[in-house]
Design a protein around this motif. Structure first.
Motif, PDB file in Angstrom:
ATOM      1  N   MET A  67      -4.201  -9.061  -1.935  1.00  0.00           N
ATOM      2  CA  MET A  67      -5.580  -8.581  -2.044  1.00  0.00           C
ATOM      3  C   MET A  67      -6.197  -9.156  -3.316  1.00  0.00           C
ATOM      4  O   MET A  67      -5.828  -8.776  -4.420  1.00  0.00           O
ATOM      5  CB  MET A  67      -5.591  -7.050  -2.084  1.00  0.00           C
ATOM      6  N   GLU A  68      -7.112 -10.102  -3.155  1.00  0.00           N
ATOM      7  CA  GLU A  68      -7.741 -10.754  -4.303  1.00  0.00           C
ATOM      8  C   GLU A  68      -8.845  -9.890  -4.890  1.00  0.00           C
ATOM      9  O   GLU A  68      -9.551  -9.187  -4.166  1.00  0.00           O
ATOM     10  CB  GLU A  68      -8.298 -12.115  -3.895  1.00  0.00           C
ATOM     11  N   ILE A  69      -8.989  -9.956  -6.220  1.00  0.00           N
ATOM     12  CA  ILE A  69     -10.050  -9.248  -6.916  1.00  0.00           C
ATOM     13  C   ILE A  69     -10.709 -10.213  -7.895  1.00  0.00           C
ATOM     14  O   ILE A  69     -10.035 -10.952  -8.614  1.00  0.00           O
ATOM     15  CB  ILE A  69      -9.514  -7.993  -7.646  1.00  0.00           C
ATOM     16  N   GLU A  70     -12.034 -10.211  -7.912  1.00  0.00           N
ATOM     17  CA  GLU A  70     -12.806 -11.070  -8.815  1.00  0.00           C
ATOM     18  C   GLU A  70     -13.965 -10.253  -9.379  1.00  0.00           C
ATOM     19  O   GLU A  70     -15.065 -10.232  -8.834  1.00  0.00           O
ATOM     20  CB  GLU A  70     -13.335 -12.292  -8.072  1.00  0.00           C
ATOM     21  N   ARG A  71     -13.676  -9.559 -10.483  1.00  0.00           N
ATOM     22  CA  ARG A  71     -14.689  -8.713 -11.129  1.00  0.00           C
ATOM     23  C   ARG A  71     -14.856  -9.193 -12.560  1.00  0.00           C
ATOM     24  O   ARG A  71     -14.212  -8.692 -13.487  1.00  0.00           O
ATOM     25  CB  ARG A  71     -14.263  -7.238 -11.092  1.00  0.00           C
ATOM     26  N   THR A  72     -15.694 -10.201 -12.753  1.00  0.00           N
ATOM     27  CA  THR A  72     -15.854 -10.809 -14.078  1.00  0.00           C
ATOM     28  C   THR A  72     -17.295 -10.801 -14.562  1.00  0.00           C
ATOM     29  O   THR A  72     -17.571 -11.277 -15.647  1.00  0.00           O
ATOM     30  CB  THR A  72     -15.362 -12.271 -14.051  1.00  0.00           C
ATOM     31  N   GLY A  73     -18.211 -10.238 -13.785  1.00  0.00           N
ATOM     32  CA  GLY A  73     -19.620 -10.310 -14.160  1.00  0.00           C
ATOM     33  C   GLY A  73     -20.184  -9.030 -14.718  1.00  0.00           C
ATOM     34  O   GLY A  73     -21.403  -8.856 -14.782  1.00  0.00           O
ATOM     35  N   ILE A 111     -11.594  -9.166 -14.790  1.00  0.00           N
ATOM     36  CA  ILE A 111     -10.426  -9.081 -13.927  1.00  0.00           C
ATOM     37  C   ILE A 111     -10.565 -10.120 -12.828  1.00  0.00           C
ATOM     38  O   ILE A 111     -11.494 -10.068 -12.022  1.00  0.00           O
ATOM     39  CB  ILE A 111     -10.284  -7.674 -13.307  1.00  0.00           C
ATOM     40  N   ASN A 112      -9.647 -11.080 -12.819  1.00  0.00           N
ATOM     41  CA  ASN A 112      -9.670 -12.149 -11.838  1.00  0.00           C
ATOM     42  C   ASN A 112      -8.232 -12.454 -11.445  1.00  0.00           C
ATOM     43  O   ASN A 112      -7.490 -13.082 -12.199  1.00  0.00           O
ATOM     44  CB  ASN A 112     -10.351 -13.393 -12.414  1.00  0.00           C
ATOM     45  N   GLY A 113      -7.818 -11.958 -10.277  1.00  0.00           N
ATOM     46  CA  GLY A 113      -6.432 -12.140  -9.881  1.00  0.00           C
ATOM     47  C   GLY A 113      -6.173 -11.614  -8.484  1.00  0.00           C
ATOM     48  O   GLY A 113      -7.088 -11.565  -7.653  1.00  0.00           O
ATOM     49  N   GLU A 114      -4.939 -11.202  -8.246  1.00  0.00           N
ATOM     50  CA  GLU A 114      -4.595 -10.694  -6.925  1.00  0.00           C
ATOM     51  C   GLU A 114      -3.539  -9.601  -7.040  1.00  0.00           C
ATOM     52  O   GLU A 114      -2.678  -9.622  -7.925  1.00  0.00           O
ATOM     53  CB  GLU A 114      -4.068 -11.810  -6.021  1.00  0.00           C
ATOM     54  N   PHE A 115      -3.645  -8.610  -6.145  1.00  0.00           N
ATOM     55  CA  PHE A 115      -2.645  -7.566  -5.987  1.00  0.00           C
ATOM     56  C   PHE A 115      -1.775  -7.889  -4.778  1.00  0.00           C
ATOM     57  O   PHE A 115      -2.239  -8.448  -3.783  1.00  0.00           O
ATOM     58  CB  PHE A 115      -3.300  -6.200  -5.774  1.00  0.00           C
ATOM     59  N   GLU A 116      -0.518  -7.514  -4.867  1.00  0.00           N
ATOM     60  CA  GLU A 116       0.396  -7.630  -3.733  1.00  0.00           C
ATOM     61  C   GLU A 116       1.231  -6.367  -3.678  1.00  0.00           C
ATOM     62  O   GLU A 116       1.802  -5.947  -4.702  1.00  0.00           O
ATOM     63  CB  GLU A 116       1.288  -8.859  -3.881  1.00  0.00           C
ATOM     64  N   GLY A 117       1.284  -5.713  -2.502  1.00  0.00           N
ATOM     65  CA  GLY A 117       1.940  -4.422  -2.443  1.00  0.00           C
ATOM     66  C   GLY A 117       2.758  -4.202  -1.194  1.00  0.00           C
ATOM     67  O   GLY A 117       2.565  -4.862  -0.162  1.00  0.00           O
ATOM     68  N   SER A 118       3.681  -3.257  -1.283  1.00  0.00           N
ATOM     69  CA  SER A 118       4.508  -2.865  -0.148  1.00  0.00           C
ATOM     70  C   SER A 118       5.087  -1.484  -0.403  1.00  0.00           C
ATOM     71  O   SER A 118       5.136  -1.014  -1.548  1.00  0.00           O
ATOM     72  CB  SER A 118       5.643  -3.864   0.089  1.00  0.00           C
ATOM     73  N   ILE A 119       5.516  -0.817   0.674  1.00  0.00           N
ATOM     74  CA  ILE A 119       6.191   0.476   0.575  1.00  0.00           C
ATOM     75  C   ILE A 119       7.397   0.466   1.511  1.00  0.00           C
ATOM     76  O   ILE A 119       7.305   0.033   2.666  1.00  0.00           O
ATOM     77  CB  ILE A 119       5.276   1.651   0.957  1.00  0.00           C
ATOM     78  N   HIS A 120       8.518   0.976   1.017  1.00  0.00           N
ATOM     79  CA  HIS A 120       9.688   1.259   1.840  1.00  0.00           C
ATOM     80  C   HIS A 120       9.750   2.777   2.050  1.00  0.00           C
ATOM     81  O   HIS A 120       9.701   3.547   1.082  1.00  0.00           O
ATOM     82  CB  HIS A 120      10.974   0.791   1.157  1.00  0.00           C
ATOM     83  N   PHE A 121       9.867   3.208   3.319  1.00  0.00           N
ATOM     84  CA  PHE A 121      10.002   4.622   3.657  1.00  0.00           C
ATOM     85  C   PHE A 121      11.385   4.863   4.255  1.00  0.00           C
ATOM     86  O   PHE A 121      11.836   4.097   5.117  1.00  0.00           O
ATOM     87  CB  PHE A 121       8.969   5.056   4.696  1.00  0.00           C
ATOM     88  N   VAL A 122      12.050   5.939   3.839  1.00  0.00           N
ATOM     89  CA  VAL A 122      13.299   6.382   4.446  1.00  0.00           C
ATOM     90  C   VAL A 122      13.177   7.877   4.675  1.00  0.00           C
ATOM     91  O   VAL A 122      12.748   8.623   3.778  1.00  0.00           O
ATOM     92  CB  VAL A 122      14.520   6.087   3.549  1.00  0.00           C
ATOM     93  N   GLY A 123      13.528   8.336   5.881  1.00  0.00           N
ATOM     94  CA  GLY A 123      13.364   9.758   6.152  1.00  0.00           C
ATOM     95  C   GLY A 123      14.318  10.292   7.194  1.00  0.00           C
ATOM     96  O   GLY A 123      14.940   9.540   7.961  1.00  0.00           O
ATOM     97  N   ALA A 124      14.399  11.616   7.227  1.00  0.00           N
ATOM     98  CA  ALA A 124      15.181  12.340   8.241  1.00  0.00           C
ATOM     99  C   ALA A 124      14.414  13.599   8.609  1.00  0.00           C
ATOM    100  O   ALA A 124      13.983  14.353   7.720  1.00  0.00           O
ATOM    101  CB  ALA A 124      16.575  12.702   7.724  1.00  0.00           C
ATOM    102  N   ASN A 125      14.215  13.799   9.908  1.00  0.00           N
ATOM    103  CA  ASN A 125      13.496  14.972  10.405  1.00  0.00           C
ATOM    104  C   ASN A 125      14.431  15.829  11.233  1.00  0.00           C
ATOM    105  O   ASN A 125      15.291  15.326  11.962  1.00  0.00           O
ATOM    106  CB  ASN A 125      12.284  14.548  11.250  1.00  0.00           C
ATOM    107  N   PHE A 126      14.254  17.149  11.139  1.00  0.00           N
ATOM    108  CA  PHE A 126      15.161  18.106  11.801  1.00  0.00           C
ATOM    109  C   PHE A 126      14.348  19.057  12.667  1.00  0.00           C
ATOM    110  O   PHE A 126      13.406  19.697  12.182  1.00  0.00           O
ATOM    111  CB  PHE A 126      15.953  18.891  10.758  1.00  0.00           C
ATOM    112  N   THR A 127      14.714  19.159  13.941  1.00  0.00           N
ATOM    113  CA  THR A 127      13.993  20.009  14.877  1.00  0.00           C
ATOM    114  C   THR A 127      14.965  21.004  15.517  1.00  0.00           C
ATOM    115  O   THR A 127      16.044  20.629  15.989  1.00  0.00           O
ATOM    116  CB  THR A 127      13.338  19.165  15.981  1.00  0.00           C
ATOM    117  N   PHE A 128      14.566  22.271  15.507  1.00  0.00           N
ATOM    118  CA  PHE A 128      15.425  23.325  16.078  1.00  0.00           C
ATOM    119  C   PHE A 128      14.572  24.417  16.682  1.00  0.00           C
ATOM    120  O   PHE A 128      13.354  24.440  16.543  1.00  0.00           O
ATOM    121  CB  PHE A 128      16.367  23.899  15.011  1.00  0.00           C
TER     122      PHE A 128
END
Length: 401
Positions: free
Chosen positions: A372-378, A384-401
């Motif tokens: 995600m590029e950002i160019e806020r210099t004016g 701020i002139n650059g780029e963001f790069e992101g990710s998420i890892h999810f791990v889960g366990a659900n229980f139904t009774f």
């Protein structure tokens, strides 16, 4: 210095595109990237997406969702001079490990009515970039959490058709700091509703549901300036802002291709065009006419998900899913450090089994936010002139009774 007040627009999971609404915390069929959640009836969590599903869940069902996420956000500085592109000066990296839990309960009241009581996290983030990057005077570290109580009722019209209605009771919290600004914890209540309908046939099902927009007005937060200039260091002000949880429309379906294999799908519409700007209020430092709001100009978002549920044997079922979300904003000059947004891709795997009468669903999901590029210099105080790069890892366990 005045610009630092805009840091109240924190990197929250309300509004870093739709993916960080943390729908993983309220997923009914863990391991399919949310595909088919609006018609899934094997866990009580489905009534969060579509309350009409409760009519097809039997006499009673309780599900506990547990999850942990690992968020990675990296900022690469391009520099403000074309000859200095991609130099390491001003780079930043943030990592977050965060748990989540949700409790969902469904009980049949009579032949026609089911009651659902849901409690879960609809958003949450804790992030820290530090004070040595280009955006430090706008965002150093931030915490946000949004919890929701969602009671609901469903009505069985006939063997196939059911409808449902629920109330959204939301409690939001934010806290933020920059190199020149620290806030106390801000809190606010917000209220809305959700509704849905479902048609259940012998081999397929179709569901349509709606969650209304929620608006949080954080208007009474105490902020302290921590500037290097002694004459203003320690100055306090009451500040505030407005954050929106968008309206969501979900169309879900499933089809039993064979006795072992079920195909699931969902299409969602997230009304992020309501998030056109984010205002900032304060009672001591006059921002009126200077920085009255952050211009977002976001578009609505579409999310497409497809998944499969395969009954491997009498003990285990295997699952897989994929989803894609469109970007609410692709213009680098309208990106901002608190909420960098872009297209999102999610890849998920899961498995289900039983321990006695308790159903156990485990899953892993990877969310790729891309670049995600950002160019806020004016603008004053902003280079701020650059780029963001992101990710998420999810791990889960659900229980139904």
């Amino acid at each position: 210095m005045k610009k630092t007040l805009l840091a109240l627009l924190i990197c929250s999971s309300y509004a870093n595109a739709s993916g960080l609404l943390l729908q993983e915390a309220v997923t009914a069929n863990a391991g399919t990237a949310g595909a088919g959640d609006g018609v899934y009836t094997e866990t009580a969590t489905a009534n969060w997406t579509n309350p009409a599903t409760m009519s097809h869940m039997g006499e009673q069902k309780t599900t506990i969702n547990t999850m942990a996420l690992y968020l990675q956000m990296d900022y690469t500085d391009y520099g403000t001079d074309e000859n200095l592109l991609r130099t390491p000066e001003g780079n930043a990296s943030a990592e977050t490990i965060m748990p989540s839990i949700g409790v969902f309960h469904v009980r049949q009241l009579n032949e026609k009515l089911h009651l659902g009581l849901n409690f879960g996290a609809v958003g949450g983030s804790s992030i820290e970039y530090g004070s040595d990057w280009d955006g430090a005077n706008h965002l150093d570290k931030a915490f946000m959490s949004a919890l929701q109580l969602n009671p609901s009722l469903s009505y069985q019209i006939d063997q196939n058709w059911s409808v449902g209605l629920g109330a959204q009771i939301n409690y939001g919290m934010i806290e933020v700091s920059t190199t020149g600004f620290e806030s106390d914890m801000g809190t606010d209540w917000a209220y809305g509703f959700n509704a849905g309908a479902m048609y259940q046939a012998e081999r397929w099902a179709l569901g349509l549901s709606y969650r209304s927009k929620l608006v949080h007005e954080f208007d009474d937060i105490t902020a302290t300036l921590t500037n290097e200039f002694e004459q203003i260091n320690g100055t306090q002000a009451t500040v505030g802002t407005k954050l929106i949880v968008p309206a969501i429309v979900d169309l879900s379906g499933n089809y039993d291709l064979t006795e072992q294999l079920t195909i699931l799908s969902s299409v969602q519409f997230h009304q992020w065009s309501e998030f056109s700007e984010t205002p900032v209020y304060n009672d001591a430092l006059n921002l009126s006419g200077i920085y009255p709001a952050i211009d977002r100009d976001w578009d609505d978002v579409w999310k497409f998900a497809i998944g499969a549920d395969y009954q491997l044997n009498s003990d285990w079922a295997l699952k897989a899913g994929f989803s894609y979300e469109t970007s609410p904003q692709d213009d680098p000059t309208k990106q901002w450090v608190d909420l960098p947004v872009g297209e999102q891709y999610r890849y998920s795997l899961g498995a289900s089994t039983y321990w006695g009468t308790t159903r156990i669903d485990i899953f892993y999901e990877y969310a790729d936010f891309g670049t995600m590029e950002i160019e806020r210099t004016g603008e004053p105080y902003t280079q701020i002139n650059g780029e963001f790069e992101g990710s998420i890892h999810f791990v889960g366990a659900n229980f139904t009774f």
